[in-house]
Each structure stands twice: as structure tokens, then as C-alpha cells.
Scaffold this active site. Sequence first.
Site: not given
Lengths: 305, 305
Positions: A180, A248
Site C-alpha cells: 500500500k 496521512k
Amino acid sequence: MKNLGKLAMSDKVGFIGLGIMGRPMALNLKRADHALFVHARRKESMDPLVAAGAIACATGAEVARQADVIFTMVADTPDVEKVIFGPDGIIEGVRAGSVVVDMSTISPSATRTMAERLRERGAEMLDAPVSGGEAGAVQGVLSIMVGGTDAAYSRVLPLFEAMGRNIVLVGGNGAGQVCKCCNQIAISQTMAGVGEAILLAKASGVDPVKVREALLGGSAKSKILEIHGQRMIDNDYNPGFKAGLHQKDLRVVLETAYELGIALPGTALVSQHLNALVGRGLGDLDSAALFRLLADSSGLGMDMS
Amino acid sequence: MKNLGKLAMSDKVGFIGLGIMGRPMALNLKRADHALFVHARRKESMDPLVAAGAIACATGAEVARQADVIFTMVADTPDVEKVIFGPDGIIEGVRAGSVVVDMSTISPSATRTMAERLRERGAEMLDAPVSGGEAGAVQGVLSIMVGGTDAAYSRVLPLFEAMGRNIVLVGGNGAGQVCKCCNQIAISQTMAGVGEAILLAKASGVDPVKVREALLGGSAKSKILEIHGQRMIDNDYNPGFKAGLHQKDLRVVLETAYELGIALPGTALVSQHLNALVGRGLGDLDSAALFRLLADSSGLGMDMS
């Protein structure tokens, strides 16, 4: 380790974290006809799931006592740690042979530590962050990047298939989160490149529609150019995937680069743009708003034709 | 302006600059059965064209005296200026109604100036830089980004079709070069993003083959990930498109950004990587060698598994 074979349809499923992403993902599991135990901090978040036939639980521990496979979908590393190991957390109810599947996007190294702690209790962990945003969650077409053992992956795969389409077992614990990170690295710089390209076109008085069309026919072709390039041209920053979440995610990436001792200069640069975007109160826009920041910084604001 | 209608098959074609790109492009024109007049600095460069039936000319002026449509394919802005306006250049032989088509990748603003100077002589100019590299040139499948008038474009289109496949009239003079700049901006940052992604995977001990596979199924999908990502995984930097040429193209982009007064921070960063790559004597490698630079800078050299 026991019970890590194929998922029995009788396996009970738990889902903790019913936000923008978690709610539609849990609904897709329910539609696939699984017994589903849910928990969320706010009771209202559970209502749509209860209406669909899920059973509301007061705590994560209660979910873990009921379910054999427990999904978590929350915001950040500390949230996952709290949901699993905090007071009334999964750890207080989890049984040997259960699988905890964290689908949040969080730190790969923290994930490995958590998997180790669960293993000491006889439970397995899979990290399974997703790509595809809210639309992908609703439509059940998420990309799912999985880290963990083959056995746990095989057992959970039918549940993943209720939520996603491109599902890859990347490696051991943490490998899903690393993947990811790689995804966000590639996307963010492609986004910056597309943004700078459209900026140059507009500043030169050249039609960015034609430029996008020409570039899509060659080596510059990308999903980002296709989808986010169009958003930039249209000045349409309705998310999609919010800049604040992208910020984030890049924080997680750069923390990981820090731990590994590797330099990711391009990622660092884009992360600064995202800091500025969020700092200007634009974190709820789609991350294609990176273009707006680039344009503004050169004095070419939103109103440029 | 005269004779700017449809290309007659009786139109004579000229080609100046028979290097790695120009030679196969000119050969494709010859194969399409056009009368072809060629010129190159080195006589040997003309031999394969002459063998194919083209007529060698001693100067660019002579090409221009013979041909109605004159292509140029050279390295850089000063080279194009010299070939068109230098001693024995196109300008000394060009006729009113002819079209000069520059397929090099050079400065958009210099291109506009040159088009103006040719227009004063009754000749048209098209800028038509290409993407697709040597393989695309040989196979006749180049992407061609064109700037100029509709009339000149329509006239030259059948000739473009002998050399390329994705052919777009982007706008007026210089717009083809702006589009090529946009292409190189998007490609270079996508390349850097893919390189940093593969670096993180390798440094984390995660299989980059699996990561590439997972990323190709979602928003990170790009031609660069597909083709150059594989080259990075294989440590195969056989060009393709050379890093030294990519460096030159980004110099053109950044000069253009300077002229326009716009900031392209991501492009500037990648250009510095390319400077370092070329400075280390690696400019003849494929530009995917950007990955090698990123890996080396973190102490993870070519021999990392």
C-alpha cells in the site's frame, strides 16, 4: 495453529470500524450472507448494519468472542493498536484459531509487531489495506493488498471477494502495508507529474484537453492522468480520495523510509504539498487538488481558464 | 499562403537529420513511396536511405529547393536553428508554400520564433515532436504531437501516418513542443514514483514482482509501471529512451517554466537525478536507470536482490 483451513460458510464474521470505507465494506459482507457482528465507537454508525441484519456489539472484545474472522477498518496506526490491544479490545475476546484482518492503511512495522502479539495468543493476523476509495468500497471492487500466511489468506479470500476484485497476497505479515505504501508513492508522484503537466499547458495557452488526449496515447498513459487529470482540467475536486488521507498515508510511507534508512525524495516533496493543502483547509478535497496548490503557487489560481 | 491544401502524392518530401530516430522515420516515409531527398552531416548516415531509393543532397538548402515538405529530426534547439537558418540551411532553398516540419524535441518559444521567420518567407512550419523511442520509430508507431495551422497539418497528416499512430494536432505553432514538455513532465515523475515504490519494496524485503502486479490492478496503473517498472525489477537498462535525452528534454521543460514564471518542483527534482545519472557516465542507459540512482543513494546498489 488450528482451524486455518478453508473458510466454512458457518464461520462468523466481525467488523470493527464503520466509517466511510468500513460501512459499505461490511454491508457487502452482509449481502454475501455472512453472520456479521459489528462494533463502532458511535452507535449510529452501526444502525445501517443492524438494519441489514448484523448484530451490534458493545465492544471489540465482544465481536472477537463471537466471530472467527474479525475485520478492522479504522484511521491510523494508534487506532488499530487501540482496537486490538486497548481496553475492551479484540485481544480480550479473541480465540485461538481466529484471524484478525486489518484493512486500515497503517505502519508496516507496527503491523508486524501486532501480528506477533496475536500469534502469541494463537490467533493469526492479515494486513489487507485497500485502494479504490469510497466508490470502490460501495461497489465491492476494491484492490486488496494482503500480507500474512497462505493458510490465513486462503481462509479469508472468499470474504475479500465480497469486498474487492484485484486481490493479491503480496508476502508475509506487513507486506500488504508495504505494498500500500508503494501504491501511494507511485500514485502521489504520478499525480504531481500530471498536475505539473497540466499547469505548463495552461500557462502556455495550450488546451489541456488536447494534451491529455495526446498523452493518453503514449508512454505517459496512466489511470491518474485519465481520471485525476480530467478532474484537474474540470477543477472538480469532489472526492474521490481525500487529500487529508493521502497526506496521512505519505506520513506512514515516510516514517517507514525513516525506519529503513532509505531516501524517497519525490515522495517527501509531494508530502510537503499535501501538508500545505491540508494546512490551507483543503484536506477534504480530492487529492487531485494538488493541482490547485501547484497552480496557486505560480499565481495561476482556480479561475484561470 | 499557397499550396497548403491536401498533400498530393506528387509532393516531394525532404528529411534532414538521419540519426537513431531520423533514419527509421525517413525509411518509413520512403517505404510509403514518397520521392525523398535527404541530408545528414555524415555521408554514411545517408547510405541506407540512398540504398532504399532516396536522393542524397549536399546541403539542407538543396533539400529545400527540391522538396515541398521538409522534415528535420536533430538533437536540440540550436541544431534546429542551424539546420533551418544557418549557412546552407533550409532558409536558403525553401519555397513559398513549402512546409518545414520539425520533429525534434526543442524549445516551444524558439519554435514560435522560427515559425514566424519562415512565415515571412511564405513557408509554414509545424512542430511535431514524437514519443515512442527508437522502437516506435522503426515500427512506425510513434506518438506525434503537432503544433501549427489546420491547413498545414492536413497536408502533412498522410506523411505523419507513415511514421506514427497516435497523431494529435494540439494547437498553434509551439503547441506540439508544449505537449511534448507535458509528456516528459508526466513521464519523469511517474518514473520517479515507480522507482521509489520498487525501492521501498526491495528495502522492506517484499517481492517487487508481487507489488507491481498488485499496483497494476488499481489507481497506480501506468505504462511506466508496466514497462519501466519491469526494467527496474530486472535491472535491465538497455534503452529504450536514453537517460541523457530525458535529461535534455527536462532542461527544455525547465527553461520553458523559467520563461513562463511557473514552478515545477517535481520536474526540477527529477532533473537533478538525471543530471547525477549522466554525470556518473550512465546517460546511455534507459531512463529507468533512475531507479539505480535512487537505490545507490540509499546504499542499495545494483546487486541487491
